[in-house]
Design a protein around this motif. Structure first.
Motif, short mmCIF file in Angstrom:
data_model
loop_
_atom_site.label_atom_id
_atom_site.label_comp_id
_atom_site.label_asym_id
_atom_site.label_seq_id
_atom_site.Cartn_x
_atom_site.Cartn_y
_atom_site.Cartn_z
N VAL A 89 39.00 3.35 46.18
CA VAL A 89 38.70 2.58 44.98
C VAL A 89 37.32 1.93 45.11
O VAL A 89 36.56 1.88 44.14
CB VAL A 89 39.78 1.52 44.73
N ALA A 90 37.00 1.41 46.29
CA ALA A 90 35.68 0.81 46.54
C ALA A 90 35.36 1.00 48.01
O ALA A 90 36.23 0.87 48.87
CB ALA A 90 35.68 -0.67 46.18
N LEU A 91 34.11 1.33 48.31
CA LEU A 91 33.70 1.52 49.69
C LEU A 91 32.21 1.31 49.83
O LEU A 91 31.45 1.38 48.85
CB LEU A 91 34.08 2.92 50.20
N PRO A 175 23.97 -1.25 53.58
CA PRO A 175 25.19 -0.77 52.90
C PRO A 175 25.04 -0.85 51.39
O PRO A 175 24.43 -1.78 50.85
CB PRO A 175 26.27 -1.73 53.40
N HIS A 176 25.63 0.11 50.71
CA HIS A 176 25.59 0.16 49.24
C HIS A 176 27.02 0.34 48.74
O HIS A 176 27.71 1.26 49.15
CB HIS A 176 24.71 1.31 48.77
N ARG A 177 27.49 -0.57 47.88
CA ARG A 177 28.87 -0.54 47.39
C ARG A 177 28.99 0.44 46.24
O ARG A 177 28.22 0.38 45.27
CB ARG A 177 29.27 -1.93 46.90
N ILE A 178 29.93 1.34 46.34
CA ILE A 178 30.17 2.30 45.26
C ILE A 178 31.66 2.27 44.89
O ILE A 178 32.51 1.89 45.69
CB ILE A 178 29.75 3.73 45.63
N TYR A 179 31.93 2.68 43.66
CA TYR A 179 33.28 2.67 43.10
C TYR A 179 33.60 4.08 42.59
O TYR A 179 33.24 4.44 41.47
CB TYR A 179 33.37 1.63 41.99
N PRO A 180 34.24 4.89 43.45
CA PRO A 180 34.46 6.31 43.10
C PRO A 180 35.26 6.53 41.83
O PRO A 180 35.10 7.56 41.17
CB PRO A 180 35.21 6.86 44.32
N PRO A 295 31.56 -0.24 37.06
CA PRO A 295 30.98 -1.17 38.05
C PRO A 295 29.80 -0.59 38.81
O PRO A 295 29.03 -1.34 39.41
CB PRO A 295 32.15 -1.45 38.99
N ASN A 296 29.63 0.73 38.78
CA ASN A 296 28.45 1.34 39.42
C ASN A 296 27.18 1.11 38.62
O ASN A 296 26.08 1.22 39.16
CB ASN A 296 28.68 2.85 39.60
N GLN A 297 27.34 0.79 37.33
CA GLN A 297 26.19 0.54 36.45
C GLN A 297 26.50 -0.68 35.56
O GLN A 297 26.34 -0.63 34.36
CB GLN A 297 25.89 1.77 35.60
N TYR A 298 26.93 -1.75 36.18
CA TYR A 298 27.40 -2.92 35.44
C TYR A 298 26.33 -3.53 34.54
O TYR A 298 26.65 -4.17 33.55
CB TYR A 298 27.89 -3.99 36.43
#
Length: 603
Positions: A89-91, A175-180, A295-298
């Motif tokens: 969900v988030a990593l 680190p870069h947070r992404i939401y698959p 959320p990747n492009q909020y």
């Protein structure tokens, strides 16, 4: 007479004599000077050696350790978030910033003193980055060091740049947070901004738990770079692999979101929400709302979308609260399960008129029929048998005006009139009988319906199971909750809700073999105590299976537009699609297998 001969010169001899230098004695003072100079040098060397070993030894040792020790600073990594089945969900993914230092540009094989031009480096970089060379040259123009060329480089691209071996280029990892899953979990998970500061959802409310345990790592290395065991401490290489596991199911979440978005668009509604809870322990299997955001492009979305309205906004539940009220009346023994009321279609309470939604009189009807036809008049008559003070006591006891015990971010308390206001005015308990005059969140209504389904226990709705290590996933918690109602009372009301589904052919909730209960709601929408003309909130709540309740489904659609806007036409179709998926995903067996066999297509 013999002539005499003069001897001539011999061949090879020098005509001149060799000069001989006499050895002169060296003055003693000169010897002493040289000797003294040598002794002074030896004394100085001995003194310097003593200084380095005795006086300055600790400083030199520290400098040596600094050269031999590699220090790695924490970069602020966060823990992964997964759904109930382990889906990501988030990593955090590693990204790189590319820095250039033109004064040190040098290619592999060049003379160490040679400095390459920015043009040479830009030519190689442009090919690897698929960027125009002119832009890179413009960034480096007139600067000798510390030029940030690019950010957010993926590991593959960074690897290609590293293989170029160009001195003067640095790759800085971060680190870069992404939401698959994109929008699927945005309403509950939230996001981090560009500075990695949590802004919404679980990212914000569980910030402390989502930060990985990172320490400054110092490792001694030999001259060839080999790690030296003396430089490692116990646990220094520990890897934090903990993950936050949700109770939500990505598969059910997707089904709910697609059905909800389609229906909200069809009815040109303001917004909608759909929720599924395991009534046994309060676990949420789905919680979606629309409109939402990626959320990747909020930054592309209105900030108003960053809050989950189904746990933060209040509304009057209307008819979906009627089963709860009937359970309270049964619990207080104000009514009997076999009782009836006479519905004349309208009545006056304290000078205020009250009508059924269709203004139709239903005559003498039992309580299952009161729910089936959603009789406001019948509910007022039924709840009128309970003393207003006891009615208020139960609403207060159920926590209408209290913040739910939940891990959902931003949950708020509902609004309930004070005991004095509620009991002193006859209209207050009357309108409360059919779910108006007080307000709560959809989440709170879901919790109360779960109480009806599980035998009267008030469980805490939640969306997380906690931190888990490795690939291990937690199982659901055991049965819990605060006992509120008699299980016998809740079973009666659940059977009444089943009759609503069985006798409402237009509801579309009947599934062969399965016992399902439900109730629609179509309530007027209020703003600061004033009803908005023409604005409605439609809803549907469903329970399944009635014989062994496990799940409750709630769908709320805010301000649908057009004719025929009711809970049965707007919200129920979304709930039906969710229930269909739930039966398959959770492998719920039919309560009446023979009905399934009769309806199964023949081969």
């Amino acid at each position: 007479m013999t002539a005499s001969r003069r001897p001539g010169p011999s061949r090879g001899r020098s005509n001149s004599r060799q000069k001989v230098v006499a050895i002169q004695p060296v003055p003693a003072i000169r010897l002493l000077a040289v000797y003294g100079l040598l002794c002074a040098g030896l004394v100085a060397l001995a003194g310097r050696l003593a200084w380095l070993q005795v006086v300055d030894g600790a400083n030199l040792q520290a400098r040596a350790h600094a050269i031999q020790t590699q220090t790695t600073q924490p970069i602020g990594k966060r823990r992964t978030i997964v759904d109930r089945n382990g889906r990501l969900v988030a990593l955090d993914e590693q990204r790189f910033s590319l820095w250039a230092h033109p004064r040190y540009f040098n290619f592999p094989g060049d003379d160490p003193q040679q400095v390459r031009s920015a043009d040479d480096v830009a030519t190689k970089l442009a090919a690897e980055l698929a960027l125009p060379k002119s832009g890179l040259l413009e960034a480096m123009a007139g600067r000798q060091t510390g030029v940030k060329l690019l950010s957010e480089l993926d590991p593959e691209t960074a690897g290609r740049i590293r293989q170029l071996g160009i001195s003067g280029l640095d790759l800085e990892p971060y680190p870069h947070r992404i939401y698959p899953q994109g929008q699927l979990f945005a309403n509950v998970v939230g996001f981090l901004n560009l500075e990695r500061v949590p802004q919404a959802g679980l990212e914000q409310s569980r910030d402390g738990e989502l930060k990985r345990n990172e320490t400054t790592l110092q490792m001694r290395r030999g001259a060839d770079g080999t790690p030296l065991p003396a430089g490692l401490t116990a646990g220094s290489l520990y890897g934090d692999d903990l993950r936050l596991q949700l109770t939500l199911d990505a598969r059910l979440q997707q089904v709910a979101q697609q059905a909800l978005v389609k229906q909200v668009k069809h009815w040109n509604a303001k917004r909608g929400a759909a929720m599924v809870m395991d009534v046994r322990n309060g676990e949420m299997l789905a919680l979606v709302s629309t409109p939402t955001y990626d959320p990747n492009q909020y930054w592309k979305y209105n900030p108003g979308l960053f809050r989950e309205w189904s746990v933060q906004d209040l509304y009057e539940p209307g008819s979906t609260f009627k089963p709860i009220n009937l359970a309270l009346a049964l619990q207080e023994k104000a009514i009997e399960a076999s009782g009836r009321v006479s519905d004349s279609g309208s009545l006056q309470i304290g000078g205020w008129p009250i009508f059924n939604h269709d203004k139709r009189a239903n005559g003498l009807i039992d309580f299952p029929t009161v729910l089936e036809v959603s009789s406001n008049v019948g509910m007022v008559l039924a709840m009128g048998k309970m003393k207003p003070a006891r009615f208020w006591h139960w609403l207060n006891n159920l926590g209408i005006d209290q913040t739910p015990d939940t891990d959902l971010p931003g949950a708020v308390a509902g609004e309930l009139k004070s005991r004095g206001d509620f009991t002193s005015s006859a209209i207050e308990p009357a309108v409360a009988a059919f779910g108006q005059g007080f307000s709560l969140t959809p989440l709170k209504l879901l919790q109360l319906h779960a109480m009806l389904a599980n035998g009267g226990r008030l469980v805490s709705p939640h969306i997380t199971r906690g931190l888990r290590s490795g690939d291990g996933l937690a199982t659901g918690p055991s049965r819990e909750g605060l006992p509120m109602l008699d299980p016998a009372v809740t079973r009666i009301v659940m059977n009444w809700m089943e009759s609503v589904v069985d006798k409402s052919s237009g509801l579309g909730m009947k599934i062969p073999g399965y016992r399902i209960g439900g109730k629609t709601g179509t309530a007027q929408k209020a703003d600061r105590g004033v009803y908005i003309p023409g604005a409605l909130i439609t809803s549907f709540v469903g329970h399944l299976p009635i014989d062994d309740p496990r799940y409750v489904v709630l769908v709320v659609v805010d301000e649908p537009k057009g004719g025929n806007t009711f809970g049965s036409t707007v919200a129920a179709p979304v709930a039906r699609q969710i229930i269909d998926a739930l039966l398959v995903l959770e492998r719920i067996p039919p309560s009446r297998p023979r009905e399934v066999q009769k309806t199964a297509p023949k081969a």
